[in-house]
Design an enzyme around this catalytic site. Structure first.
Site, PDB file in Angstrom:
ATOM      1  N   GLY A  58       0.784  -1.232   0.000  1.00 23.55           N
ATOM      2  CA  GLY A  58       0.000   0.000   0.000  1.00 23.55           C
ATOM      3  C   GLY A  58       0.813   1.278   0.000  1.00 23.55           C
ATOM      4  N   TRP A  60       2.473   2.733  -2.458  1.00 24.14           N
ATOM      5  CA  TRP A  60       2.166   3.598  -3.613  1.00 24.14           C
ATOM      6  C   TRP A  60       0.743   4.136  -3.526  1.00 24.14           C
ATOM      7  CZ3 TRP A  60       4.560   2.923  -9.091  1.00 24.14           C
ATOM      8  CH2 TRP A  60       5.947   3.085  -9.000  1.00 24.14           C
ATOM      9  N   ASP A  78      -4.626  -6.136  -6.154  1.00 26.15           N
ATOM     10  CA  ASP A  78      -3.531  -7.025  -5.785  1.00 26.15           C
ATOM     11  C   ASP A  78      -4.081  -8.408  -5.453  1.00 26.15           C
ATOM     12  OD1 ASP A  78      -0.407  -6.377  -4.901  1.00 26.15           O
ATOM     13  OD2 ASP A  78      -1.214  -8.221  -4.030  1.00 26.15           O
ATOM     14  N   ASP A  96      -6.938 -10.610  -9.499  1.00 24.11           N
ATOM     15  CA  ASP A  96      -5.933 -10.695 -10.558  1.00 24.11           C
ATOM     16  C   ASP A  96      -6.201  -9.607 -11.593  1.00 24.11           C
ATOM     17  OD1 ASP A  96      -4.353 -11.379 -12.735  1.00 24.11           O
ATOM     18  OD2 ASP A  96      -4.707 -13.529 -12.538  1.00 24.11           O
ATOM     19  N   ASP A 120       4.109  -1.055  -9.340  1.00 23.78           N
ATOM     20  CA  ASP A 120       5.406  -1.305  -8.705  1.00 23.78           C
ATOM     21  C   ASP A 120       5.530  -2.778  -8.313  1.00 23.78           C
ATOM     22  OD1 ASP A 120       7.916  -0.335  -7.725  1.00 23.78           O
ATOM     23  OD2 ASP A 120       7.132  -0.441  -5.679  1.00 23.78           O
ATOM     24  N   LYS A 160       7.499  -0.807 -12.996  1.00 18.27           N
ATOM     25  CA  LYS A 160       8.841  -1.281 -12.649  1.00 18.27           C
ATOM     26  C   LYS A 160       9.209  -2.485 -13.503  1.00 18.27           C
ATOM     27  CE  LYS A 160       9.403  -3.349  -8.633  1.00 18.27           C
ATOM     28  NZ  LYS A 160       9.464  -3.367  -7.170  1.00 18.27           N
TER      29      LYS A 160
END
EC number: 2.1.1.166
Length: 258
Positions: A58, A60, A78, A96, A120, A160
């Site tokens: 959490g 971000w 998530d 998902d 991220d 990322k």
């Protein structure tokens, strides 16, 4: 406690961003990565609508909330359950990001199409460079695919990626869907980390091309390895290095599926 564990504890105690995050009640030192990315690229603005893919734990979500303020809106997705944050305009969904029913759930919560999609997320790390790079590419390509389904035209994207043989090809893939693509490593990233952030600015509205000739897209194909090796068209599209990585990834995905 083993030597490796002691080194890790000592490293964390001496970690500026870890200590800063703890002091300011942020859930992760990665919070500062998003602050720094936003400072450099102006990705998220006040009142924006944001979707955070792979949002656990959490950090971000917290950074995005600090930027958009109480007039913006954020939905996180998530596979893990994320402890709720004390804001009415921040909601985390367990699910998902590749599943249409989860994306529909997110869309139903959003006041409008998102201005920004952030990711991220990291794959499970094996310690094998090629495998981790391939896993990262799979995850980040799924994030890009999701971004093209959800973003409003002109929206921004940050994800990322672990460096490796196909990193530049991933950047090229992002550039197909955004006016500009950039790469950067924020100050809060550890020097020894292979992570780099890819930025897509101003989404052009294109739908994700599942038939793209990009070797990155080919990585997601679960055809038998023999077909990949003997396919003349595929051989023309990718180099030996790319092919080797692809075959490793397909083998890994097949064994996991079995």
């Amino acid at each position: 406690m083993g030597k490796k564990d002691k080194r890790w504890v000592l490293q964390r105690k001496n970690d500026h961003y870890y200590n800063l995050a703890k002091k300011r009640n942020y859930r992760s030192r990665a919070t500062y990565k998003l602050f720094q990315l936003n400072e450099k690229f102006n990705l998220i603005k006040e009142r924006n609508v944001v979707v955070d893919l792979g949002c656990a734990p959490g950090g971000w979500l917290q950074a995005a909330r600090d930027i958009v303020g109480d007039k913006g809106f954020i939905v996180g997705i998530d596979l893990q359950t994320v402890k709720p944050l004390p804001y009415e305009n921040v909601i985390a969904i367990k699910g998902d990001m590749t599943k249409e029913e989860i994306l529909k759930q997110a869309r139903d919560l959003l006041p409008e199409k998102p201005d920004v999609i952030i990711c991220d997320a990291s794959p499970n790390i094996s310690g094998v460079w090629d495998v981790d790079h391939a896993r990262s590419l799979e995850l980040t390509t799924m994030a890009l695919m999701t971004a093209t389904k959800m973003l409003k035209r002109g929206g921004n994207f940050v994800v990322k990626v672990f460096q490796g043989d196909l990193f530049e090809k991933y950047v090229q893939l992002v550039s197909e869907y955004f006016d500009k693509a950039f790469t950067t490593k924020p100050r809060a990233s550890r020097d020894e980390s292979a992570e780099v952030y890819v930025i897509g600015k101003r989404f052009n509205g294109r739908k994700f091309d599942l038939n793209s000739k990009s070797p990155i897209v080919k990585l997601l194909d679960l055809k038998p390895v023999e077909e990949e090796i003997t396919s003349p068209s595929l051989r023309k599209e990718i180099s030996k290095e790319d092919s080797g990585l692809m075959i490793k990834r397909i083998k890994e995905m097949r064994s996991k599926k079995e």
